[in-house]
Structure formats: C-alpha cells, structure tokens
Motif scaffolding. Structure first.
Motif, PDB file in Angstrom:
ATOM      1  N   THR A  19      19.586 -70.981  -9.043  1.00 21.66           N
ATOM      2  CA  THR A  19      20.124 -71.915 -10.036  1.00 21.66           C
ATOM      3  C   THR A  19      20.065 -73.357  -9.556  1.00 21.66           C
ATOM      4  N   GLY A  20      19.645 -73.591  -8.313  1.00 14.16           N
ATOM      5  CA  GLY A  20      19.528 -74.948  -7.799  1.00 14.16           C
ATOM      6  C   GLY A  20      20.808 -75.526  -7.241  1.00 14.16           C
ATOM      7  N   ASN A  21      21.882 -74.739  -7.184  1.00 12.67           N
ATOM      8  CA  ASN A  21      23.140 -75.273  -6.660  1.00 12.67           C
ATOM      9  C   ASN A  21      23.176 -75.244  -5.142  1.00 12.67           C
ATOM     10  N   ILE A  22      22.415 -74.356  -4.539  1.00  8.39           N
ATOM     11  CA  ILE A  22      22.287 -74.288  -3.081  1.00  8.39           C
ATOM     12  C   ILE A  22      20.890 -74.770  -2.727  1.00  8.39           C
ATOM     13  N   TYR A  23      20.811 -75.649  -1.721  1.00  9.27           N
ATOM     14  CA  TYR A  23      19.566 -76.371  -1.470  1.00  9.27           C
ATOM     15  C   TYR A  23      19.192 -76.280  -0.001  1.00  9.27           C
ATOM     16  N   LYS A  24      17.997 -75.738   0.254  1.00 12.93           N
ATOM     17  CA  LYS A  24      17.439 -75.665   1.600  1.00 12.93           C
ATOM     18  C   LYS A  24      18.375 -74.993   2.602  1.00 12.93           C
ATOM     19  N   THR A  25      19.096 -74.010   2.126  1.00 12.07           N
ATOM     20  CA  THR A  25      20.008 -73.243   2.975  1.00 12.07           C
ATOM     21  C   THR A  25      19.989 -71.790   2.527  1.00 12.07           C
ATOM     22  N   ALA A  38      21.864 -78.419 -10.382  1.00  5.46           N
ATOM     23  CA  ALA A  38      22.043 -77.014 -10.735  1.00  5.46           C
ATOM     24  C   ALA A  38      21.746 -76.814 -12.217  1.00  5.46           C
ATOM     25  N   SER A  39      21.199 -75.666 -12.548  1.00  4.65           N
ATOM     26  CA  SER A  39      20.858 -75.396 -13.946  1.00  4.65           C
ATOM     27  C   SER A  39      22.093 -75.364 -14.831  1.00  4.65           C
ATOM     28  N   PHE A  40      23.269 -75.147 -14.227  1.00  4.20           N
ATOM     29  CA  PHE A  40      24.503 -75.067 -15.012  1.00  4.20           C
ATOM     30  C   PHE A  40      25.338 -76.348 -14.919  1.00  4.20           C
ATOM     31  N   ALA A  41      24.760 -77.419 -14.358  1.00  3.29           N
ATOM     32  CA  ALA A  41      25.539 -78.623 -14.063  1.00  3.29           C
ATOM     33  C   ALA A  41      26.256 -79.178 -15.292  1.00  3.29           C
ATOM     34  N   ASN A  42      25.617 -79.151 -16.454  1.00  5.40           N
ATOM     35  CA  ASN A  42      26.212 -79.760 -17.642  1.00  5.40           C
ATOM     36  C   ASN A  42      27.125 -78.830 -18.414  1.00  5.40           C
ATOM     37  N   PHE A  54      37.136 -66.122  -9.031  1.00 10.37           N
ATOM     38  CA  PHE A  54      36.107 -67.062  -8.593  1.00 10.37           C
ATOM     39  C   PHE A  54      35.314 -66.427  -7.465  1.00 10.37           C
ATOM     40  N   VAL A  55      33.991 -66.537  -7.512  1.00  7.36           N
ATOM     41  CA  VAL A  55      33.113 -65.984  -6.478  1.00  7.36           C
ATOM     42  C   VAL A  55      32.150 -67.080  -6.027  1.00  7.36           C
ATOM     43  N   GLY A  56      32.043 -67.267  -4.714  1.00 11.45           N
ATOM     44  CA  GLY A  56      31.132 -68.270  -4.198  1.00 11.45           C
ATOM     45  C   GLY A  56      30.939 -68.133  -2.704  1.00 11.45           C
ATOM     46  N   ILE A  57      30.041 -68.923  -2.152  1.00 18.55           N
ATOM     47  CA  ILE A  57      29.771 -68.925  -0.717  1.00 18.55           C
ATOM     48  C   ILE A  57      30.839 -69.754  -0.018  1.00 18.55           C
ATOM     49  N   TYR A  58      31.417 -69.207   1.038  1.00 10.23           N
ATOM     50  CA  TYR A  58      32.478 -69.859   1.793  1.00 10.23           C
ATOM     51  C   TYR A  58      31.867 -70.824   2.812  1.00 10.23           C
ATOM     52  N   SER A  59      32.365 -72.063   2.840  1.00 10.03           N
ATOM     53  CA  SER A  59      31.845 -73.041   3.776  1.00 10.03           C
ATOM     54  C   SER A  59      32.926 -74.081   4.062  1.00 10.03           C
ATOM     55  N   LYS A  60      32.573 -75.092   4.815  1.00 14.87           N
ATOM     56  CA  LYS A  60      33.484 -76.213   5.024  1.00 14.87           C
ATOM     57  C   LYS A  60      32.671 -77.418   5.463  1.00 14.87           C
ATOM     58  N   TYR A  61      33.300 -78.578   5.336  1.00  9.61           N
ATOM     59  CA  TYR A  61      32.720 -79.811   5.860  1.00  9.61           C
ATOM     60  C   TYR A  61      33.832 -80.528   6.606  1.00  9.61           C
ATOM     61  N   ASN A  62      33.691 -80.570   7.934  1.00 13.38           N
ATOM     62  CA  ASN A  62      34.748 -81.081   8.811  1.00 13.38           C
ATOM     63  C   ASN A  62      36.034 -80.290   8.550  1.00 13.38           C
ATOM     64  N   SER A  63      37.076 -80.911   8.044  1.00  3.11           N
ATOM     65  CA  SER A  63      38.328 -80.180   7.836  1.00  3.11           C
ATOM     66  C   SER A  63      38.506 -79.713   6.404  1.00  3.11           C
ATOM     67  N   THR A  64      37.521 -79.972   5.537  1.00  3.92           N
ATOM     68  CA  THR A  64      37.632 -79.604   4.120  1.00  3.92           C
ATOM     69  C   THR A  64      36.922 -78.293   3.859  1.00  3.92           C
ATOM     70  N   GLN A  66      35.327 -75.524   1.473  1.00 12.10           N
ATOM     71  CA  GLN A  66      34.650 -75.641   0.191  1.00 12.10           C
ATOM     72  C   GLN A  66      33.822 -74.402  -0.084  1.00 12.10           C
ATOM     73  N   MET A  67      33.493 -74.232  -1.342  1.00  8.83           N
ATOM     74  CA  MET A  67      32.694 -73.094  -1.777  1.00  8.83           C
ATOM     75  C   MET A  67      31.511 -73.580  -2.613  1.00  8.83           C
ATOM     76  N   TYR A  68      30.436 -72.788  -2.591  1.00  7.04           N
ATOM     77  CA  TYR A  68      29.266 -73.057  -3.411  1.00  7.04           C
ATOM     78  C   TYR A  68      29.062 -71.898  -4.380  1.00  7.04           C
ATOM     79  N   ILE A  69      28.887 -72.227  -5.655  1.00  6.55           N
ATOM     80  CA  ILE A  69      28.629 -71.204  -6.666  1.00  6.55           C
ATOM     81  C   ILE A  69      27.165 -70.798  -6.605  1.00  6.55           C
ATOM     82  N   ASN A  70      26.908 -69.491  -6.576  1.00  5.30           N
ATOM     83  CA  ASN A  70      25.537 -69.004  -6.696  1.00  5.30           C
ATOM     84  C   ASN A  70      25.057 -69.109  -8.140  1.00  5.30           C
TER      85      ASN A  70
END
Length: 691
Positions: A85-91, A238-242, A252-262, A264-268
């Motif tokens: 869907t383009g929400n995850i990029y080069k990962t 992402a194809s669903f951005a709008n 809610f279902v998504g990839i678990y991640s973080k950036y420094n102390s935040t 965050q999740m990414y939707i597939n």
C-alpha cells in the motif's frame, strides 16, 4: 460486412473492459507470483558442506555494530510487513515466529515493492556475511555499510534474502499488546505485527485523513491502559492516505516500532483495522464526522459577520451553520492557527488553536467546509470581524481559536473535491470593509522603492509597501515564519493575489506564497530594474575573518556566537562582565570595492538586549588603520530597539551607498557602554550588493 463489424465491436468491447478494469483502484491487490524467484530450503543451511551457522534474531542484535559480518551465518524469520500500500518504505520487518513471536527485526533495504518477492507471511532466510548492524532512532536495524548509507543496496538484496521454497505462507497472528506495554522492556518486539484492542484514534484527530498528499504525519491513538497516547505514523504516499481515519473503537493492527523515545506503529493496510464500534472510551456514541443540517439554519458569511453587534465579542446562540471555501491556509507558515473562508457574500477569518491545519483534508486550499456556529463567538479584533471562541488565561477571558479537541465538533468536510480559488478583482481605491476576509486580486502593483532589494520578512514580521501607478499604496504583511520570508521581493510590476485584512483602520494584504506577488513586468515608469550582485557578505560562520576588531576602551571585545541560534552564528559584543563596564569597541570590515559601480546598498540584521547606548553604523573611504584618526560617516540604518529579549532580529533596510560609488570603503559597527548600562548587540547576514 456485418460479420466483420461484429468481430470488431467484440474486440473493442474486450479492450475497453480491460482498460476500465485496469483503472479501478480499490486497495485490493493480486497475489504476487513467486514461481520465478530464487528460494532456499531449510536443509540447504543445515548441510555440513555449506558450512552455515545459525543465529537467532536475539543473538544477531547483540553483535557489534558498524562493521561487516565475516561469519557464514544466517537467521530465519517470517515477514510481518508489506509495502504493497506504500505506507512502509524501503523496510522489511520480520519476526521469529508467525504466532507468539519473541523477537522482531527491522531490515533496511534500498528497494521498493518488496512484497512481490517477500510477501507478508513468507518464511525467509537472511545470509549475514557482509551485512552489518546500525542503530537509527534507537532501533537496531540490519543493513549494509556502504558509501551511500546503511541500507542493503537493491542489487544485493537478492544475494542475502531468500524466500523459503514452500509455496505456503504462514498466517501472521498479531501479538496483542496494550499502550501501557509499549516500554523499553518490550523493545524486543519492535518489527513484530501487533494488535491493540479497544483502541481509538485520539479526539484531536477525529475526522482527519490518514495523511496529506506527499507528507508523512503522526496520528495519535489511545486505549484504556494508559493516559499516554501512542503514534500511528502514516505516509502521504500510501494508497489509503486520503481516506478518513476510523472514528470508532476497536482492533488496531500494525507494525510495532519506535523513534527515540516515541513508540509508533505502521499500518500495513487499512483492512487490518476494525475500529467502528460505539460508544468510544471518551463517550462518543456515534460517528461525529458526517455533517447533518437537520434542525440547523444556514447563514451566509455576511450574516455571520452581522451577528457581531458591540463589545469585545458576541456569542452565537442560534442553531446555525455556514458553508464556505478555504481561500487561505497555513501551508507556507504565513498564517498561524487560522484560515480564511469565503462565500458569495464575503470572507471571514476563522481562528483554530491548532498548527498545520493544511494537513487536515478539511482545511486544504479550495475545499468547501461546513461550520456549526452555535456557541462560537464573533469578535471585532483591531477592527476586523473574526470567528472563534473564548478561553480563560490568568483569570481573564480572552477571544481566541477553537480548541484542537473541539475541531471535530465544529468543522465538517463537504466531501467534495477542492475547487479553484477565484479572486475578486479590485483596485486599491475600490476596497471597502465588505472585502475584508476575501481573496482578492489587485492588478498592476509594484513595491515602493524603499522595499526593493529586500526580503519579505527578515527576522521579524514585516510590512512592505505596494503601490499602483496612480500612487495609491497598501501594506503587504509577511511573517518571518513564512517559508518565503527570505525571498527577495520582485522588482517589477504585476498582479498581487492575497487575502485582505484590516488592522486598526489600515488595509493589509497577506499572501500565501511568493508567486502570489509575481511582479515581472516593467515598472510604472517603464524601467526594468536589474538584480544586484553580492560584492561582500558574511554570515559569521567562520568567525571574524573578514573583519578587524579594535578595542579602544575596556576588556570586552567583539566575537562570534551561536548561542540560542542553533547552527547559525552571528557577531556579538557585550560590555557586561560581572557588571556594566566602560567600553569602546569597533568591528571594521575588510576593504570593499565600489569601483565601477553605478548602484550599491548595504544591509544586515541586528538584535539588541538590555538597556545601553545605541550601536553606530559608520562608513569611510580613507581608513588610517586607527578608528580615532579616521573620518567616518554615519549610515541611517534601522536597528533593533526591543531591549527586553533576544530573537527579534530587525532588518537594517537597504542603505544606499550612492555617496561612495567608485571608492574603496570600510563599514564599521561602533559599540559603547558605561558603568551604568551595557547592551548586548548581535549582527548577522551582512551584505553589500551592487551593479
């Protein structure tokens, strides 16, 4: 003949059907074909002759970072992500088991559309030799150290990542987590597919789209486990951005991640989300995003303005709504926490206590929105009628913007595409208060001579003056936070498109981008002013290498600093050292040649703090090597006058050097202080331009 026509018609129908089908985009994707991709079997790695050693993902993460692995090692895992869907990029995210994983991993690759080769649920093997670990944003990631960075180059991906030869894909069962469990003790799950139950998007994001076009944004999400909101990070590609965020409660279902102390999740893909239950945790019992005008009376913008009668403000008590088009927003930073809307009867400023309004689909330029008016307020602010609400500060009631948490209650998307914003054409002499709030066009304007060769707003919100060919003038006001604030104003004549505002009896224009004042035609007198080239400039990033600092009195001297200014350096002089001191200190430029020039100007920015003597700006064409024996001429520079604090840089204006054309000159700043008062003066962005 009929037979051939029938065949032709049949072929045409088939082709047309294929074309129409190919244009439909509904976020449903065909299963990628994998039959031609190279694969591995598990026994390939266990055969002694292949000499592989197996590492777990946990063992891999503990290896040294920044150097390429030399071991003939491999790991195995299951792909938890998909970039279809383009929400995850080069990962590529993987986890060590399709269900109940104990470890996840972030694999950084310089490749897109990886789902075609490594679809979600695939078991994959990663051969580690020549790869390396690094940390980005507090997350350990697998990649390859190259001159271009730490991603695995696209041509190397297929040499290290192999899909298992089994045609079956595993079903990735999300690991159930709560927001309260998103702490460093659970960082081993970063890269895993997770599920949050009874989750809902924060009330501040209700009725917003996932992401604006081309921008990656954070949307906050909550559950009942903690008061701390977590982040769902969405790409504008992402194809669903709008699409509008789901307004209800649920899974809610998504990839678990973080950036420094935040965390965050990414939707597939949005079909993974089931968040349509009501009531929500915050008490909302139904979807608040659909506008319903039942029981409401429509008002025009002119009628809304008439609801102000007297005093500081008037509360709107009727069940009214207004529909208007967004004609100016905050996309370039020139407007802040407000937008202008317009209908056929007029325009009005709408105050909203929220930044980056343009990232919300409702407030995109050209969109039509509905506003529910009951309990809002109309106020006359410095003579301009505005729409907003009241708030309490320091025990006082003040007029301001609709709070971010209430935006969803007031503003509703028309669900219609953006329309072109069409300006109302006026001349300066035709302007009336009925035009205030409108997007207007005034033809054949030029900047006055005092505004030429200057940026829109250097260091502080700035007024520039425009004039028509009859000499009528109007102010163009620009914020120093505008993305075009440092752009030099055009030197010619042309049309200006802007929103008309009103401040204490004075009309003002606000543009939203530099091209709104595109003045490229000859000026009213037929002249075409050439650009000036920079003869001498200094941003003080290299110290005082282009200057001579001379101390006549006192131990304090001119220097450079970046304190409070990030990476931006400036020249500074402060006569206070444990108390006010007597000082006389000069900062004298290297020689500047104006030989052969027919026009020359000097400009700079200044900032002052604390009471003390004013700074002097001087010029000479016969420097003797000693300030006291040199003949100086004082230049009429505009200097900062706000001694109460730093950061409000003032632009000097373009100081004409006509009296010194054809000469070699030096320009100096003379600082003095006494035991009674010593200011701190800062100088930056020094430029001499000429032709």
């Amino acid at each position: 003949m009929k037979k051939y026509n029938s065949i032709f018609t049949y072929i045409l129908v088939i082709i047309t059907s294929l074309f129409i089908t190919g244009c439909v985009h509904d976020d449903k994707y065909d299963e990628p074909g994998l039959e031609n991709y190279q694969c591995r079997t598990e026994d390939y790695y266990t055969k002694a002759e292949n000499n592989f050693v197996k590492w777990t993902i946990a063992q891999l993460k503990l290896k040294p970072q920044g150097t390429a692995f030399t071991d003939n090692a491999y790991i195995e895992g299951y792909v938890s992500s998909t970039d279809e869907t383009g929400n995850i990029y080069k990962t590529i995210y993987i986890q060590d088991a399709p269900e109940n994983p104990t470890q996840g991993l972030t694999v950084s690759v310089d490749a897109v559309s990886t789902y075609t080769k490594y679809p979600q649920g695939s078991k994959i093997y990663i051969e580690l030799k020549d790869l390396s670990l690094s940390t980005y944003g507090g997350v350990v990631q697998l990649g390859m150290k190259t001159d271009a960075g730490t991603r695995i180059p696209e041509k190397e991906v297929s040499k290290h990542l192999f899909r298992d030869c089994s045609p079956e894909k595993a079903k990735i069962v999300p690991k159930v987590m709560t927001s309260a469990q998103m702490v460093s003790a659970n960082d081993q799950y970063i890269g895993c597919l997770i599920q949050i139950n009874d989750a809902e998007f924060d009330v501040k994001t209700l009725c917003m789209n996932y992401a604006p076009n081309g921008l990656t944004v954070d949307r906050q999400i909550r559950d009942a486990s903690t008061n701390t909101a977590r982040v769902v990070r969405n790409s504008g590609y992402a194809s669903f951005a709008n699409q509008i965020l789901p307004a209800g409660n649920g899974k809610f279902v998504g990839i678990y991640s973080k950036y420094n102390s935040t965390y965050q999740m990414y939707i597939n893909k949005v079909t993974d989300l089931e968040m349509n239950k009501f009531p929500r945790l915050d008490g909302l019992t139904s979807n608040p995003c659909d506008f319903n005008n039942t029981g409401l009376t429509a008002k025009t913008i002119a009628e809304v303005k008439q609801l102000y009668t007297s005093g500081n403000w008037n509360q709107i008590t009727g069940d009214y709504y207004v529909k208007g088009q967004i004609v100016a927003n905050d996309e370039t930073g020139n407007l802040y926490k407000y937008v202008y809307i317009e209908d056929a009867t007029g325009g009005i400023r709408v105050n909203i206590n929220k930044t980056n309004l343009y990232q919300d689909n409702r407030f995109r330029l050209g969109k039509d929105i509905y506003i529910k008016l009951k309990d809002l307020y109309v106020s006359k602010v410095s003579g301009e009628i505005q729409l907003g609400t009241t708030y309490i500060s320091g025990g006082n009631t003040l007029f301001g913007g609709v709070e971010e948490a209430d935006v969803y209650k007031r503003f509703f998307d028309s669900n219609q595409p953006s329309r072109a914003v069409v300006p109302t054409v006026k001349t300066i002499s035709q302007l009336t208060t009925d035009d205030v709030g409108r997007w207007i066009k005034i033809k054949d304007l030029q900047f006055t001579e005092s505004s030429l060769y200057q940026p829109y707003a250097p260091g502080a919100t700035t007024n520039r003056t425009l004039e028509d060919c009859s000499g009528n003038k109007i102010i163009l006001r620009t914020s120093n936070f505008a993305t075009f604030s440092a752009v030099e104003v055009d030197r010619g004549k042309g049309d200006v498109n802007a929103v008309l505002t009103y401040f204490n009896g004075v009309y003002q224009l606000w543009i939203t981008k530099a091209l709104d004042a595109n003045l490229e035609n000859p000026r009213c007198d037929g002249s075409v002013l050439p650009p000036l080239t920079t003869i001498f400039s200094d941003d003080f990033s290299s110290g005082l290498t282009k200057w001579t600092a001379v101390s006549v009195v006192g131990a304090q001297v001119w220097g450079t600093s970046n304190q409070g200014n990030g990476s931006n350096y400036y020249a500074v002089m402060n006569g206070n050292s444990g108390g006010n001191k007597d000082n006389e200190d000069w900062l004298i430029s290297n020689e500047i040649s104006l030989v052969g020039k027919t026009k020359a100007i000097v400009s700079f920015t200044s900032d002052v703090s604390y009471a003390g003597n004013p700074l002097q700006v001087l010029i000479t064409d016969n420097y003797t090597g000693t300030p006291g024996t040199t003949t100086w001429t004082q230049l009429p520079a505009n200097l900062d006058t706000n001694t109460s604090g730093f950061g409000d840089w003032a632009h000097s204006g373009n100081i004409d050097l006509a009296a010194f054309l054809g000469k070699n000159v030096r320009i100096a700043f003379k600082y003095t202080s006494t035991t009674s008062a010593s200011s701190t003066w800062e100088i930056d962005d020094f430029k001499v331009k000429g032709q």
